[in-house]
Design an enzyme around this catalytic site. Sequence first.
Site, PDB file in Angstrom:
ATOM      1  N   HIS A  15       0.845  -1.192   0.000  1.00 60.69           N
ATOM      2  CA  HIS A  15       0.000   0.000   0.000  1.00 60.69           C
ATOM      3  C   HIS A  15       0.882   1.243   0.000  1.00 60.69           C
ATOM      4  CE1 HIS A  15      -0.255   0.266   4.737  1.00 60.69           C
ATOM      5  NE2 HIS A  15       0.956   0.050   4.311  1.00 60.69           N
ATOM      6  N   CYS A  34       6.003   5.861   4.725  1.00 61.59           N
ATOM      7  CA  CYS A  34       4.863   5.106   4.183  1.00 61.59           C
ATOM      8  C   CYS A  34       4.184   5.846   3.030  1.00 61.59           C
ATOM      9  CB  CYS A  34       3.845   4.812   5.279  1.00 61.59           C
ATOM     10  SG  CYS A  34       4.513   3.764   6.582  1.00 61.59           S
ATOM     11  N   HIS A  40       4.915   0.270  -0.365  1.00 59.65           N
ATOM     12  CA  HIS A  40       5.708  -0.672   0.422  1.00 59.65           C
ATOM     13  C   HIS A  40       4.775  -1.781   0.860  1.00 59.65           C
ATOM     14  CE1 HIS A  40       3.791   1.836   3.462  1.00 59.65           C
ATOM     15  NE2 HIS A  40       3.988   0.849   4.315  1.00 59.65           N
ATOM     16  N   HIS A  42       3.732  -5.320   3.513  1.00 62.33           N
ATOM     17  CA  HIS A  42       3.750  -5.934   4.841  1.00 62.33           C
ATOM     18  C   HIS A  42       3.321  -7.391   4.730  1.00 62.33           C
ATOM     19  CE1 HIS A  42       4.131  -2.110   7.008  1.00 62.33           C
ATOM     20  NE2 HIS A  42       3.212  -1.624   6.188  1.00 62.33           N
ATOM     21  N   ASP A  80      -4.637 -10.819  -0.393  1.00 58.71           N
ATOM     22  CA  ASP A  80      -3.288 -11.385  -0.394  1.00 58.71           C
ATOM     23  C   ASP A  80      -2.598 -11.111  -1.725  1.00 58.71           C
ATOM     24  OD1 ASP A  80      -1.128 -12.761   0.732  1.00 58.71           O
ATOM     25  OD2 ASP A  80      -1.796 -14.685  -0.066  1.00 58.71           O
ATOM     26  N   HIS A  81      -1.359 -10.666  -1.642  1.00 54.37           N
ATOM     27  CA  HIS A  81      -0.530 -10.327  -2.801  1.00 54.37           C
ATOM     28  C   HIS A  81      -1.204  -9.281  -3.699  1.00 54.37           C
ATOM     29  CE1 HIS A  81       1.475 -13.953  -1.386  1.00 54.37           C
ATOM     30  NE2 HIS A  81       2.569 -13.379  -1.882  1.00 54.37           N
ATOM     31  N   GLU A 124       0.548  -5.559  11.770  1.00 50.43           N
ATOM     32  CA  GLU A 124       1.265  -5.026  10.613  1.00 50.43           C
ATOM     33  C   GLU A 124       2.758  -5.345  10.713  1.00 50.43           C
ATOM     34  OE1 GLU A 124       0.824  -0.787   8.646  1.00 50.43           O
ATOM     35  OE2 GLU A 124       2.083  -0.680  10.443  1.00 50.43           O
TER      36      GLU A 124
END
Length: 135
Positions: A15, A34, A40, A42, A80-81, A124
């Site tokens: 994000h 961020c 970036h 997580h 996811d991904h 996170e």
Amino acid sequence: MKAYFGRRYMLSASHRLHTGALSAEANRAAYGKCNNPHGHGHNYVVEVLAGGDVNAETGMVVNMAELDEVVQEKVLDRFDHSNLNHDPLFVNQVPTTENLCRAVFGVLKDAMPTGKLEYVRVEETENNFFEYSGS
């Protein structure tokens, strides 16, 4: 008798924390690193807690396999991904982990196989976690 069942899931997503409501300078001040234009990522840990009566026949609040199916379909397959900025849930809001936590709660709330969704917790990093239990 009310009891609780919790389960943890992993997902990886990227994000960028940025809002058009702020200037570039204000975005950098609010979100720091961020706000990187390239985003970036997580490796999130998502914890789901269901509560309710223990079923007299099964001895369970919620069937783990059924919960896994719902979380897979509603959360993991979706987030996811992925780049959270591109998800329709984040078109009008910054994809902070607070907002991700609320979004996960929202997509699961009415999809629970049994029991009541008590809360969603999203870790996170090893130091940062967020929890949401509805409004």
